[in-house]
Motif scaffolding. Structure first.
Motif, PDB file in Angstrom:
ATOM      1  N   PRO A 173       1.819  17.433 -10.013  1.00 53.61           N
ATOM      2  CA  PRO A 173       1.451  18.823  -9.702  1.00 53.61           C
ATOM      3  C   PRO A 173      -0.035  19.076  -9.903  1.00 53.61           C
ATOM      4  N   THR A 174      -0.630  19.835  -8.985  1.00 52.88           N
ATOM      5  CA  THR A 174      -2.074  20.057  -9.003  1.00 52.88           C
ATOM      6  C   THR A 174      -2.537  20.835 -10.232  1.00 52.88           C
ATOM      7  N   GLY A 175      -1.659  21.568 -10.858  1.00 49.57           N
ATOM      8  CA  GLY A 175      -2.047  22.292 -12.053  1.00 49.57           C
ATOM      9  C   GLY A 175      -2.217  21.401 -13.270  1.00 49.57           C
ATOM     10  N   VAL A 176      -1.768  20.159 -13.147  1.00 48.51           N
ATOM     11  CA  VAL A 176      -1.817  19.234 -14.276  1.00 48.51           C
ATOM     12  C   VAL A 176      -2.776  18.067 -14.014  1.00 48.51           C
ATOM     13  N   PHE A 177      -2.790  17.590 -12.759  1.00 49.02           N
ATOM     14  CA  PHE A 177      -3.526  16.363 -12.447  1.00 49.02           C
ATOM     15  C   PHE A 177      -4.735  16.648 -11.570  1.00 49.02           C
ATOM     16  N   GLU A 178      -5.777  15.796 -11.744  1.00 46.64           N
ATOM     17  CA  GLU A 178      -6.904  15.796 -10.820  1.00 46.64           C
ATOM     18  C   GLU A 178      -6.426  15.288  -9.463  1.00 46.64           C
ATOM     19  N   SER A 179      -7.217  15.567  -8.424  1.00 47.47           N
ATOM     20  CA  SER A 179      -6.755  15.263  -7.078  1.00 47.47           C
ATOM     21  C   SER A 179      -6.848  13.781  -6.722  1.00 47.47           C
ATOM     22  N   GLN A 180      -7.893  13.072  -7.178  1.00 49.92           N
ATOM     23  CA  GLN A 180      -8.089  11.695  -6.729  1.00 49.92           C
ATOM     24  C   GLN A 180      -7.196  10.729  -7.485  1.00 49.92           C
ATOM     25  N   SER A 181      -6.587   9.822  -6.755  1.00 45.62           N
ATOM     26  CA  SER A 181      -5.716   8.816  -7.358  1.00 45.62           C
ATOM     27  C   SER A 181      -6.408   7.462  -7.387  1.00 45.62           C
ATOM     28  N   GLU A 182      -6.057   6.664  -8.378  1.00 43.92           N
ATOM     29  CA  GLU A 182      -6.432   5.265  -8.431  1.00 43.92           C
ATOM     30  C   GLU A 182      -5.143   4.459  -8.453  1.00 43.92           C
ATOM     31  N   GLY A 183      -5.232   3.196  -8.070  1.00 47.83           N
ATOM     32  CA  GLY A 183      -4.008   2.422  -8.029  1.00 47.83           C
ATOM     33  C   GLY A 183      -4.239   0.972  -7.700  1.00 47.83           C
ATOM     34  N   ARG A 184      -3.120   0.279  -7.544  1.00 47.57           N
ATOM     35  CA  ARG A 184      -3.163  -1.149  -7.223  1.00 47.57           C
ATOM     36  C   ARG A 184      -1.859  -1.561  -6.563  1.00 47.57           C
ATOM     37  N   VAL A 185      -1.967  -2.372  -5.518  1.00 45.96           N
ATOM     38  CA  VAL A 185      -0.808  -2.941  -4.836  1.00 45.96           C
ATOM     39  C   VAL A 185      -1.017  -4.434  -4.682  1.00 45.96           C
ATOM     40  N   GLN A 186      -0.042  -5.219  -5.113  1.00 48.17           N
ATOM     41  CA  GLN A 186      -0.065  -6.664  -4.945  1.00 48.17           C
ATOM     42  C   GLN A 186       1.165  -7.086  -4.144  1.00 48.17           C
ATOM     43  N   ILE A 187       0.943  -7.927  -3.158  1.00 51.02           N
ATOM     44  CA  ILE A 187       2.036  -8.457  -2.344  1.00 51.02           C
ATOM     45  C   ILE A 187       1.830  -9.953  -2.202  1.00 51.02           C
ATOM     46  N   GLN A 188       2.887 -10.722  -2.379  1.00 49.15           N
ATOM     47  CA  GLN A 188       2.767 -12.154  -2.147  1.00 49.15           C
ATOM     48  C   GLN A 188       3.935 -12.650  -1.301  1.00 49.15           C
ATOM     49  N   ARG A 189       3.632 -13.624  -0.451  1.00 44.96           N
ATOM     50  CA  ARG A 189       4.635 -14.183   0.448  1.00 44.96           C
ATOM     51  C   ARG A 189       4.469 -15.700   0.488  1.00 44.96           C
ATOM     52  N   PRO A 190       5.567 -16.442   0.357  1.00 42.14           N
ATOM     53  CA  PRO A 190       5.476 -17.894   0.533  1.00 42.14           C
ATOM     54  C   PRO A 190       5.123 -18.216   1.987  1.00 42.14           C
ATOM     55  N   LEU A 191       4.403 -19.304   2.173  1.00 42.60           N
ATOM     56  CA  LEU A 191       4.042 -19.767   3.510  1.00 42.60           C
ATOM     57  C   LEU A 191       5.029 -20.843   3.956  1.00 42.60           C
ATOM     58  N   LYS A 192       5.397 -20.821   5.223  1.00 48.16           N
ATOM     59  CA  LYS A 192       6.382 -21.780   5.725  1.00 48.16           C
ATOM     60  C   LYS A 192       5.904 -23.218   5.602  1.00 48.16           C
ATOM     61  N   ARG A 193       4.595 -23.416   5.700  1.00 53.27           N
ATOM     62  CA  ARG A 193       4.061 -24.777   5.603  1.00 53.27           C
ATOM     63  C   ARG A 193       3.754 -25.179   4.165  1.00 53.27           C
ATOM     64  N   GLY A 194       4.152 -24.342   3.205  1.00 50.27           N
ATOM     65  CA  GLY A 194       3.906 -24.631   1.803  1.00 50.27           C
ATOM     66  C   GLY A 194       2.767 -23.808   1.247  1.00 50.27           C
ATOM     67  N   GLY A 195       2.896 -23.433  -0.005  1.00 50.37           N
ATOM     68  CA  GLY A 195       1.872 -22.622  -0.637  1.00 50.37           C
ATOM     69  C   GLY A 195       2.261 -21.161  -0.665  1.00 50.37           C
ATOM     70  N   LEU A 196       1.342 -20.354  -1.151  1.00 54.62           N
ATOM     71  CA  LEU A 196       1.601 -18.936  -1.368  1.00 54.62           C
ATOM     72  C   LEU A 196       0.409 -18.120  -0.888  1.00 54.62           C
ATOM     73  N   PHE A 197       0.699 -17.005  -0.206  1.00 55.35           N
ATOM     74  CA  PHE A 197      -0.350 -16.064   0.198  1.00 55.35           C
ATOM     75  C   PHE A 197      -0.218 -14.822  -0.656  1.00 55.35           C
ATOM     76  N   LEU A 198      -1.345 -14.322  -1.159  1.00 57.00           N
ATOM     77  CA  LEU A 198      -1.338 -13.133  -2.016  1.00 57.00           C
ATOM     78  C   LEU A 198      -2.417 -12.168  -1.562  1.00 57.00           C
ATOM     79  N   VAL A 199      -2.058 -10.885  -1.484  1.00 55.74           N
ATOM     80  CA  VAL A 199      -3.033  -9.834  -1.180  1.00 55.74           C
ATOM     81  C   VAL A 199      -2.987  -8.812  -2.301  1.00 55.74           C
ATOM     82  N   ASP A 200      -4.153  -8.352  -2.729  1.00 53.03           N
ATOM     83  CA  ASP A 200      -4.282  -7.470  -3.884  1.00 53.03           C
ATOM     84  C   ASP A 200      -5.321  -6.403  -3.548  1.00 53.03           C
TER      85      ASP A 200
END
Length: 272
Positions: free
Chosen positions: A178-205
């Motif tokens: 709620p705007t009466g409690v929190f400042e408007s700007q948000s900070e955050g983080r998203v991490q996603i990882q997917r195995p690769l078919k040819r082996g190994g791992l891809f990660l985005v952060d």
């Protein structure tokens, strides 16, 4: 009769000319001796002694010691190699169980690949043959770090940037903050990882971040990387170097198109 010179061909860049790239890194790690918390690289001192003059001949004559090898944890850098006193990049790096090759925003894939393979050959030529402790690679990594400041979309709000600038879709109910409690700007983080078919791992952060500049300027930081920890090619001299070159190309063929898919077309146009 001399032939007339044709029109000069425009140089085609293998990167976006105004890309927000801060750094590209290749990293190789090899097996250490012992077990946590005490793991050591018995070859590190002979490696540094042999690597340093060879790196100088390859165009990296200046060194900066970050720490003594005995004072840092395994797979951490203890010495950096530079081309000139005022050049922050490109860099070659060595430490117990680790070699890295770095370039910055002026990079091209061809120059980075050549630098990396040249440094890797120096490493393989320099690591000592030790009785009972063979050189055993355990980790390959290619990672890109991009940094976005407020000028790109006139916002550093994490949710606004992710939804407007990328193909992520992050929905958060306004009733949670709620705007009466929190400042408007948000900070955050998203991490996603997917195995690769040819082996190994891809990660985005994607994350809100503080830059290492005076006054701690805020930004958004995107890291995308390919890692290989299983089925690493066995070390067999020139054959190993050829296999790493093949892996580098396959990893680049994942990371490069991903960035263009990740960012929305209107944002990509700004990088052109």
């Amino acid at each position: 009769m001399a032939k007339k010179a044709g029109p000069k061909k425009k140089k085609v860049l293998d990167r976006l000319p105004n890309a927000p790239l801060a750094e590209v890194v290749f990293e190789l790690r090899w097996k250490l001796q012992g077990a946590l918390p005490i793991i050591t690289d018995p070859g590190i001192h002979p490696l540094l002694a042999a690597f340093t003059p060879r790196a100088a001949k390859a165009g990296f004559p200046l060194i900066k010691d970050m720490a003594r090898p005995e004072e840092i944890v395994g797979h951490s850098v203890c010495r950096r190699y530079f081309t000139a006193p005022d050049a922050s990049f490109p860099i070659l790096q060595i430490g117990p169980g680790v070699f890295a090759s770095n370039q910055s925003s002026e990079y091209t894939w061809a120059s980075f690949r050549a630098q990396t393979l040249r440094g890797l050959k120096i490493l393989l030529d320099s690591y000592p043959t030790l009785q009972g402790f063979p050189f055993e690679p355990v980790h390959l990594e290619l990672r890109y770090i991009d940094v976005f400041d407020e000028s790109l979309l006139n916002t550093l709000d994490f949710l606004e940037f992710a939804n407007a600038g990328t193909h992520l879709s992050l929905q958060v109910s306004e009733s949670l903050f709620p705007t009466g409690v929190f400042e408007s700007q948000s900070e955050g983080r998203v991490q996603i990882q997917r195995p690769l078919k040819r082996g190994g791992l891809f990660l985005v952060d994607l994350a809100s971040a503080q830059l290492n500049v005076p006054n701690g300027k805020t930004a958004l930081r995107l890291e995308s990387k390919v890692m290989l920890r299983d089925n690493i090619p066995k070390f067999r001299g020139a054959r190993f170097l050829s296999q790493v070159e093949e892996w580098l190309e396959s990893a680049h063929n994942v990371t490069s198109p991903f960035f263009k898919r990740f960012m929305r077309p209107a944002v990509l146009e700004k990088f052109n």
